[in-house]
Write an enzyme that holds these catalytic residues in place. Sequence first.
Site, PDB file in Angstrom:
ATOM      1  N   ALA A  11      -4.850  88.193  94.957  1.00  0.00           N
ATOM      2  CA  ALA A  11      -6.021  88.078  95.834  1.00  0.00           C
ATOM      3  C   ALA A  11      -5.601  87.991  97.298  1.00  0.00           C
ATOM      4  CB  ALA A  11      -6.844  86.852  95.444  1.00  0.00           C
ATOM      5  N   ARG A  21      -6.277  97.197 107.120  1.00  0.00           N
ATOM      6  CA  ARG A  21      -6.809  98.557 107.138  1.00  0.00           C
ATOM      7  C   ARG A  21      -8.049  98.641 108.034  1.00  0.00           C
ATOM      8  NH1 ARG A  21      -5.770 103.092 104.100  1.00  0.00           N
ATOM      9  NH2 ARG A  21      -4.112 102.023 103.016  1.00  0.00           N
ATOM     10  N   GLU A  32       2.762  81.538 101.630  1.00  0.00           N
ATOM     11  CA  GLU A  32       2.964  81.432 100.177  1.00  0.00           C
ATOM     12  C   GLU A  32       3.974  80.324  99.915  1.00  0.00           C
ATOM     13  OE1 GLU A  32       1.938  82.625  97.064  1.00  0.00           O
ATOM     14  OE2 GLU A  32       3.482  81.169  96.490  1.00  0.00           O
ATOM     15  N   CYS A  42       0.848  89.898  85.053  1.00  0.00           N
ATOM     16  CA  CYS A  42       0.410  90.531  83.796  1.00  0.00           C
ATOM     17  C   CYS A  42       1.590  91.130  83.029  1.00  0.00           C
ATOM     18  CB  CYS A  42      -0.610  91.631  84.094  1.00  0.00           C
ATOM     19  SG  CYS A  42      -1.854  91.100  85.278  1.00  0.00           S
ATOM     20  N   TYR A  61       5.356  94.706  95.988  1.00  0.00           N
ATOM     21  CA  TYR A  61       5.877  94.857  97.349  1.00  0.00           C
ATOM     22  C   TYR A  61       6.584  93.564  97.739  1.00  0.00           C
ATOM     23  CZ  TYR A  61       2.653  98.797  97.824  1.00  0.00           C
ATOM     24  OH  TYR A  61       1.987  99.970  97.650  1.00  0.00           O
ATOM     25  N   ARG A  70       3.100  97.126 107.277  1.00  0.00           N
ATOM     26  CA  ARG A  70       1.679  96.824 107.505  1.00  0.00           C
ATOM     27  C   ARG A  70       1.450  95.807 108.613  1.00  0.00           C
ATOM     28  NH1 ARG A  70      -1.200  97.445 101.709  1.00  0.00           N
ATOM     29  NH2 ARG A  70       0.385  98.759 100.771  1.00  0.00           N
ATOM     30  N   ASN A 286      -7.981  91.044  92.487  1.00  0.00           N
ATOM     31  CA  ASN A 286      -7.749  92.118  93.461  1.00  0.00           C
ATOM     32  C   ASN A 286      -9.042  92.524  94.162  1.00  0.00           C
ATOM     33  OD1 ASN A 286      -4.892  93.202  93.573  1.00  0.00           O
ATOM     34  ND2 ASN A 286      -5.195  92.938  91.376  1.00  0.00           N
TER      35      ASN A 286
HETATM   36  P1  FAD Z   1      -2.101  83.658  91.720  1.00  0.00           P
HETATM   37  O1  FAD Z   1      -1.476  84.864  91.134  1.00  0.00           O
HETATM   38  O2  FAD Z   1      -2.038  82.378  90.974  1.00  0.00           O
HETATM   39  O3  FAD Z   1      -1.484  83.437  93.167  1.00  0.00           O
HETATM   40  C1  FAD Z   1      -1.818  82.345  93.967  1.00  0.00           C
HETATM   41  C2  FAD Z   1      -0.652  82.029  94.862  1.00  0.00           C
HETATM   42  O4  FAD Z   1      -1.046  81.012  95.766  1.00  0.00           O
HETATM   43  C3  FAD Z   1       0.556  81.477  94.090  1.00  0.00           C
HETATM   44  O5  FAD Z   1       1.696  82.278  94.313  1.00  0.00           O
HETATM   45  C4  FAD Z   1       0.739  80.070  94.646  1.00  0.00           C
HETATM   46  O6  FAD Z   1       2.100  79.706  94.795  1.00  0.00           O
HETATM   47  C5  FAD Z   1       0.079  80.187  96.017  1.00  0.00           C
HETATM   48  N1  FAD Z   1      -0.404  78.894  96.508  1.00  0.00           N
HETATM   49  C6  FAD Z   1      -1.179  77.995  95.850  1.00  0.00           C
HETATM   50  N2  FAD Z   1      -1.421  76.914  96.631  1.00  0.00           N
HETATM   51  C7  FAD Z   1      -0.773  77.156  97.804  1.00  0.00           C
HETATM   52  C8  FAD Z   1      -0.645  76.402  98.991  1.00  0.00           C
HETATM   53  N3  FAD Z   1      -1.223  75.207  99.113  1.00  0.00           N
HETATM   54  N4  FAD Z   1       0.089  76.921  99.994  1.00  0.00           N
HETATM   55  C9  FAD Z   1       0.686  78.159  99.866  1.00  0.00           C
HETATM   56  N5  FAD Z   1       0.598  78.897  98.752  1.00  0.00           N
HETATM   57  C10 FAD Z   1      -0.128  78.403  97.744  1.00  0.00           C
HETATM   58  N6  FAD Z   1      -5.015  89.681  84.387  1.00  0.00           N
HETATM   59  C11 FAD Z   1      -5.548  90.868  83.973  1.00  0.00           C
HETATM   60  O7  FAD Z   1      -6.550  91.307  84.546  1.00  0.00           O
HETATM   61  N7  FAD Z   1      -4.980  91.569  82.950  1.00  0.00           N
HETATM   62  C12 FAD Z   1      -3.859  91.138  82.304  1.00  0.00           C
HETATM   63  O8  FAD Z   1      -3.343  91.804  81.409  1.00  0.00           O
HETATM   64  C13 FAD Z   1      -3.294  89.894  82.702  1.00  0.00           C
HETATM   65  N8  FAD Z   1      -2.203  89.409  82.067  1.00  0.00           N
HETATM   66  C14 FAD Z   1      -1.653  88.228  82.494  1.00  0.00           C
HETATM   67  C15 FAD Z   1      -0.532  87.724  81.836  1.00  0.00           C
HETATM   68  C16 FAD Z   1       0.031  86.542  82.230  1.00  0.00           C
HETATM   69  C17 FAD Z   1       1.221  86.009  81.506  1.00  0.00           C
HETATM   70  C18 FAD Z   1      -0.513  85.831  83.348  1.00  0.00           C
HETATM   71  C19 FAD Z   1       0.107  84.550  83.815  1.00  0.00           C
HETATM   72  C20 FAD Z   1      -1.619  86.318  84.000  1.00  0.00           C
HETATM   73  C21 FAD Z   1      -2.206  87.513  83.592  1.00  0.00           C
HETATM   74  N9  FAD Z   1      -3.359  88.019  84.209  1.00  0.00           N
HETATM   75  C22 FAD Z   1      -3.915  89.190  83.781  1.00  0.00           C
HETATM   76  C23 FAD Z   1      -4.025  87.240  85.270  1.00  0.00           C
HETATM   77  C24 FAD Z   1      -3.593  87.643  86.667  1.00  0.00           C
HETATM   78  O9  FAD Z   1      -2.207  87.669  86.765  1.00  0.00           O
HETATM   79  C25 FAD Z   1      -4.183  86.624  87.648  1.00  0.00           C
HETATM   80  O10 FAD Z   1      -5.579  86.641  87.501  1.00  0.00           O
HETATM   81  C26 FAD Z   1      -3.834  86.938  89.085  1.00  0.00           C
HETATM   82  O11 FAD Z   1      -2.468  86.823  89.310  1.00  0.00           O
HETATM   83  C27 FAD Z   1      -4.578  85.987  90.025  1.00  0.00           C
HETATM   84  O12 FAD Z   1      -4.207  86.264  91.333  1.00  0.00           O
HETATM   85  P2  FAD Z   1      -4.453  85.207  92.467  1.00  0.00           P
HETATM   86  O13 FAD Z   1      -3.871  85.814  93.700  1.00  0.00           O
HETATM   87  O14 FAD Z   1      -5.864  84.777  92.502  1.00  0.00           O
HETATM   88  O15 FAD Z   1      -3.647  83.909  92.034  1.00  0.00           O
END
Ligand code: FAD
Length: 428
Positions: A11, A21, A32, A42, A61, A70, A286
């Site tokens: 996200a 963009r 991060e 995933c 990336y 970027r 995303n």
């Molecule tokens: P995250 O990926 O959790 O990223 C959030 C980031 O914020 C983390 O890196 C964290 O360190 C950082 N953060 C948190 N608090 C702070 C702070 N206070 N200061 C600085 N940084 C901070 N989805 C699908 O659609 N299809 C799939 O097949 C699928 N398979 C998956 C398999 C596995 C094993 C896992 C774990 C997930 C899967 N997912 C899948 C889910 C998908 O990966 C997540 O929904 C997605 O990564 C969420 O993205 P996000 O950016 O919201 O959160």
Amino acid sequence: MRLVVVGGVAAGLSAAARARRIDRSLEIVVLEKGEDVSYAACGLPYLVEGRVRAAEQLVVYTAGHFRRERNIDVRTSTEVVAIEHARRRVVLRGGDSLPFDRLVVATGARPDTTGIAGAGLPHVFTLHTLRDGVRLRDFLREKRPRRAVVAGAGYIGLEAVEALRARGLDVTLMFPGHDLLGRHDPELARVLIAHIERFRVDVRAEQPLRSAAALDTDLVVLATGLKPNVELAAEAGANLGPTGAIQVSDRMETSLGSVYAAGDCAETTHLVTGRAVYLPLGTTANKMGRVAGATAAGARERFPGVVGTSVVRVCGLGVAVTGLSKEQARQEGFEPVAARIESGDRARYFRGRPTTVELVADRRTGRLLGGLVLGEDGAAGRINVVATALHHRLCVDDFEQLDLAYAPPFAPVWDPLLIAAQQLQKAM
Ligand code: FAD
């Protein structure tokens, strides 16, 4: 004008990229707390299985790429410990602070291991971050465990079961109740349990894990659910929604001015029920991130919500769902009717394999409410048709007339979706 993004995975980086963009002059800083950014969580089960050979393959990336290509300043190992909204700044661990004009909170979620003793033991793992995946893979290589317990029957638990079985471990799957994939579908649970057992997995329903330390095994994977990381936003005064995740508008605005939220830390709208829902998935993260970035950069884009579509491979079987199961529909106040059929996924003379389709509709309005497809091949493609129908609020009689593709290598002349729709029409 400075945009600060907290969180550098799906996200957060979608937000940063979209904002860049739209506005080339914006200063964009992504903070991060971990060491890795922009990776495909995933793919973690396939890293554990060994199908993905190197963790780097899961990195989409690097921070350097964002800086060079970027003009986005991505800072790893940088944790935000507070948002001071009135002063429009974030406070970093160590005491520094960084002012912002716009802020995107994309802090994701964390594995919920509340109440499980021994979660920190060296042979106990969660599967959430890239580091988790590498740690588990290295443990498998170095310690050569023979027996594993997976706790939790959501999609991550089921993917972990498949990965560990593929590596030759004896696997026990334990979970509370009888429900798999959170679908409230006893027939689906029955079929999946039978399928998993055929892969010589010891399946134990109605067994919530209380202590990982008490298990007689070499390895434990805790896949016991997710908790949204809402504390940062909530402590700054952002409203949480009924699901407990951050409440956002369809433009990803929180209740705090100039602060947006996206991804696994936020809730969204279920387009079938019209209610708030927490369905943390990469595909949604995303899209939400993209809209948060657009809004932060001053553009007007919307993310209306989800219909709850997902697909997972469980011991070789594609399990794809969208919308509501019959029981979920009943709980939401619909008058659901369901039809479940089994058919071939392509012409019989083209090695058609069995596929199961279930469609659910509301008896009062005829509107489709949900669907399920099980099959070795084509489950994702077929569920996407149902998801499209749900987005457009199609009724069964419209759905039954869909002009779906047919040629022997791809589908039978009557696609299983259309057969299910005919059966549903009869049932109604
Ligand atoms: P995250 O990926 O959790 O990223 C959030 C980031 O914020 C983390 O890196 C964290 O360190 C950082 N953060 C948190 N608090 C702070 C702070 N206070 N200061 C600085 N940084 C901070 N989805 C699908 O659609 N299809 C799939 O097949 C699928 N398979 C998956 C398999 C596995 C094993 C896992 C774990 C997930 C899967 N997912 C899948 C889910 C998908 O990966 C997540 O929904 C997605 O990564 C969420 O993205 P996000 O950016 O919201 O959160």
